[in-house]
Design an enzyme around this catalytic site. Structure first.
Site, PDB file in Angstrom:
ATOM      1  N   ASP A   3       0.891  -1.160   0.000  1.00  0.00           N
ATOM      2  CA  ASP A   3       0.000   0.000   0.000  1.00  0.00           C
ATOM      3  C   ASP A   3       0.931   1.213   0.000  1.00  0.00           C
ATOM      4  O   ASP A   3       1.647   1.459   0.977  1.00  0.00           O
ATOM      5  CB  ASP A   3      -0.871  -0.019   1.269  1.00  0.00           C
ATOM      6  CG  ASP A   3      -1.815   1.176   1.323  1.00  0.00           C
ATOM      7  OD1 ASP A   3      -1.547   2.190   0.644  1.00  0.00           O
ATOM      8  OD2 ASP A   3      -2.813   1.104   2.064  1.00  0.00           O
ATOM      9  N   VAL A   4       0.915   1.968  -1.089  1.00  0.00           N
ATOM     10  CA  VAL A   4       1.912   3.049  -1.227  1.00  0.00           C
ATOM     11  C   VAL A   4       1.693   4.198  -0.241  1.00  0.00           C
ATOM     12  O   VAL A   4       2.551   5.062  -0.105  1.00  0.00           O
ATOM     13  CB  VAL A   4       1.958   3.626  -2.666  1.00  0.00           C
ATOM     14  CG1 VAL A   4       2.451   2.585  -3.648  1.00  0.00           C
ATOM     15  CG2 VAL A   4       0.629   4.219  -3.085  1.00  0.00           C
ATOM     16  N   TYR A  40      -9.755  14.296  -6.095  1.00  0.00           N
ATOM     17  CA  TYR A  40      -8.937  13.747  -7.189  1.00  0.00           C
ATOM     18  C   TYR A  40      -8.263  14.882  -7.964  1.00  0.00           C
ATOM     19  O   TYR A  40      -7.058  14.840  -8.236  1.00  0.00           O
ATOM     20  CB  TYR A  40      -9.830  12.903  -8.106  1.00  0.00           C
ATOM     21  CG  TYR A  40      -9.079  12.225  -9.231  1.00  0.00           C
ATOM     22  CD1 TYR A  40      -8.240  11.141  -8.980  1.00  0.00           C
ATOM     23  CD2 TYR A  40      -9.198  12.665 -10.552  1.00  0.00           C
ATOM     24  CE1 TYR A  40      -7.544  10.514 -10.013  1.00  0.00           C
ATOM     25  CE2 TYR A  40      -8.520  12.044 -11.587  1.00  0.00           C
ATOM     26  CZ  TYR A  40      -7.699  10.966 -11.313  1.00  0.00           C
ATOM     27  OH  TYR A  40      -7.004  10.350 -12.332  1.00  0.00           O
TER      28      TYR A  40
HETATM   29  P1  NAD Z   1      -6.691   1.325 -12.466  1.00  0.00           P
HETATM   30  O1  NAD Z   1      -7.752   1.461 -11.438  1.00  0.00           O
HETATM   31  O2  NAD Z   1      -6.886   0.422 -13.607  1.00  0.00           O
HETATM   32  O3  NAD Z   1      -5.307   0.943 -11.749  1.00  0.00           O
HETATM   33  C1  NAD Z   1      -4.884   1.582 -10.580  1.00  0.00           C
HETATM   34  C2  NAD Z   1      -4.022   0.628  -9.787  1.00  0.00           C
HETATM   35  O4  NAD Z   1      -3.574   1.313  -8.599  1.00  0.00           O
HETATM   36  C3  NAD Z   1      -4.766  -0.640  -9.315  1.00  0.00           C
HETATM   37  O5  NAD Z   1      -4.013  -1.795  -9.655  1.00  0.00           O
HETATM   38  C4  NAD Z   1      -4.854  -0.452  -7.804  1.00  0.00           C
HETATM   39  O6  NAD Z   1      -4.831  -1.676  -7.074  1.00  0.00           O
HETATM   40  C5  NAD Z   1      -3.610   0.381  -7.536  1.00  0.00           C
HETATM   41  N1  NAD Z   1      -3.693   1.083  -6.251  1.00  0.00           N
HETATM   42  C6  NAD Z   1      -4.715   1.852  -5.778  1.00  0.00           C
HETATM   43  N2  NAD Z   1      -4.431   2.265  -4.532  1.00  0.00           N
HETATM   44  C7  NAD Z   1      -3.206   1.776  -4.219  1.00  0.00           C
HETATM   45  C8  NAD Z   1      -2.384   1.848  -3.071  1.00  0.00           C
HETATM   46  N3  NAD Z   1      -2.762   2.519  -1.967  1.00  0.00           N
HETATM   47  N4  NAD Z   1      -1.183   1.231  -3.086  1.00  0.00           N
HETATM   48  C9  NAD Z   1      -0.781   0.530  -4.174  1.00  0.00           C
HETATM   49  N5  NAD Z   1      -1.531   0.402  -5.290  1.00  0.00           N
HETATM   50  C10 NAD Z   1      -2.728   1.021  -5.307  1.00  0.00           C
HETATM   51  O7  NAD Z   1      -6.413   2.828 -12.947  1.00  0.00           O
HETATM   52  P2  NAD Z   1      -5.808   3.487 -14.272  1.00  0.00           P
HETATM   53  O8  NAD Z   1      -6.939   4.127 -14.985  1.00  0.00           O
HETATM   54  O9  NAD Z   1      -4.871   2.577 -14.980  1.00  0.00           O
HETATM   55  O10 NAD Z   1      -5.003   4.688 -13.574  1.00  0.00           O
HETATM   56  C11 NAD Z   1      -3.574   4.737 -13.472  1.00  0.00           C
HETATM   57  C12 NAD Z   1      -3.218   6.150 -13.072  1.00  0.00           C
HETATM   58  O11 NAD Z   1      -3.641   7.056 -14.102  1.00  0.00           O
HETATM   59  C13 NAD Z   1      -3.913   6.639 -11.800  1.00  0.00           C
HETATM   60  O12 NAD Z   1      -3.021   7.430 -11.057  1.00  0.00           O
HETATM   61  C14 NAD Z   1      -5.065   7.466 -12.321  1.00  0.00           C
HETATM   62  O13 NAD Z   1      -5.462   8.445 -11.386  1.00  0.00           O
HETATM   63  C15 NAD Z   1      -4.455   8.078 -13.554  1.00  0.00           C
HETATM   64  N6  NAD Z   1      -5.386   8.512 -14.607  1.00  0.00           N
HETATM   65  C16 NAD Z   1      -6.336   7.688 -15.121  1.00  0.00           C
HETATM   66  C17 NAD Z   1      -7.130   8.127 -16.178  1.00  0.00           C
HETATM   67  C18 NAD Z   1      -8.152   7.243 -16.872  1.00  0.00           C
HETATM   68  O14 NAD Z   1      -8.939   7.736 -17.686  1.00  0.00           O
HETATM   69  N7  NAD Z   1      -8.176   5.955 -16.644  1.00  0.00           N
HETATM   70  C19 NAD Z   1      -6.974   9.419 -16.666  1.00  0.00           C
HETATM   71  C20 NAD Z   1      -6.004  10.231 -16.109  1.00  0.00           C
HETATM   72  C21 NAD Z   1      -5.202   9.762 -15.085  1.00  0.00           C
END
Ligand code: NAD
Length: 264
Positions: free
Chosen positions: A77-78, A170
């Site tokens: 957990d980061v 967020y």
């Molecule tokens: P996702 O939900 O598919 O993956 C996120 C991962 O983070 C998951 O595997 C989850 O288990 C892990 N995670 C969450 N909390 C954690 C913690 N406390 N410790 C360790 N791991 C943890 O999300 P995604 O869409 O691939 O997003 C990746 C990044 O991109 C995120 O930072 C998100 O905010 C950002 N983002 C996403 C989008 C989008 O449209 N999907 C757009 C802009 C930015």
């Protein structure tokens, strides 16, 4: 480092570009983090996944087309300094070096502002901002001693404007990621370490699908200059470039990848 006339890059985008490099990808179990694990391992890096629920070998083998012995899983957990420290200690004991850190872990609850509890506010900022702080702070000494490093932090279009579907926490967290990125870029540039952020728009991941029903996702992206949702590998390719020698002169940047949704 450039070749004599400055015209040719020191490395090319071939399959072995990151051979010998060791990388950490937080949030590497899903979406863009998982695609980044694939992109880095495909270029020869050894990649450690730091995630709440990291994939096991069978899962990795079913999801990736690279040799899974290049990928290590750590349950972390980061937001928890002790867990982060333990995982860094275990990884560095085995690999003895660290070159690349990608902070992709994030959560994006869509809660309306007046309904956000203090706990939820803290959790969202903890994962994106505190988690990025903890991992950067532990990674930088190892990068400094190697004289080379690449940090890529996941911000978002929300870090430049406001989130499409996530809440105020967020948007606040993703602005915070940009501040931290810029500060570290300034301080660690002379050590051969670049620190950049990527700002994805709407990307087709479990997070986006969880926030927006399929029809809304298609509708929201139809008006973009590139009229479709982005794909995780497209973002991962950008991250892999920023993590390479070819991006040595890019630091402190917040690179948009959003189909032209936000043109600034
Ligand atoms: P996702 O939900 O598919 O993956 C996120 C991962 O983070 C998951 O595997 C989850 O288990 C892990 N995670 C969450 N909390 C954690 C913690 N406390 N410790 C360790 N791991 C943890 O999300 P995604 O869409 O691939 O997003 C990746 C990044 O991109 C995120 O930072 C998100 O905010 C950002 N983002 C996403 C989008 C989008 O449209 N999907 C757009 C802009 C930015």
């Amino acid at each position: 480092m450039t070749t004599g006339d400055g015209l040719r890059a020191p490395t090319s985008a071939d399959s072995a570009e990151l051979e010998g490099r060791v990388a950490i990808v937080t949030g590497g179990a899903s979406g863009m983090g998982l695609a980044t694990v694939h992109a880095l391992a495909r270029r020869g890096a050894t990649v450690a996944v730091f995630d709440l629920a990291p994939p096991d070998r069978a899962e990795l083998a079913s999801k990736l087309t690279v040799a899974v012995d290049r990928v290590r899983s750590f349950t972390v957990d980061v937001t928890d300094g002790e867990q982060v420290q333990r995982a860094f200690t275990l990884l560095l004991a085995e690999e003895t070096r660290l070159d690349i850190l990608v902070n992709a872990a994030g959560i994006a609850p869509p809660t309306a502002f007046e309904d956000i509890t203090e706990d939820e506010w803290n959790r969202v900022l903890a994962v994106s901002v505190h988690g990025t702080f903890l991992c950067c702070q532990r990674a930088l000494p190892a990068m400094r001693s190697g004289g080379w490093g690449r940090i890529v932090n996941f911000s978002s279009t929300a870090g430049k404007t406001i989130s499409t579907a996530g809440g105020a926490h967020y948007t606040t967290a993703k602005h915070g990621v940009l501040g931290l990125t810029r500060h570290l870029a300034k301080v660690y540039g002379p050590d051969g370490i670049t620190v950049n952020a990527v700002c994805p728009g709407l990307i087709d991941t479990p997070m986006a699908r969880g926030l927006l029903p399929d029809a809304s996702l298609e509708l929201a992206t139809r008006s973009f200059p590139v009229p479709r949702v982005g794909l995780p590998w497209e973002v991962a390719e950008l991250v892999a470039f920023l993590a390479s020698d070819r991006a040595a002169y890019i630091t402190g940047a917040a690179v948009d990848i959003n189909g032209g949704d936000l043109i600034v």
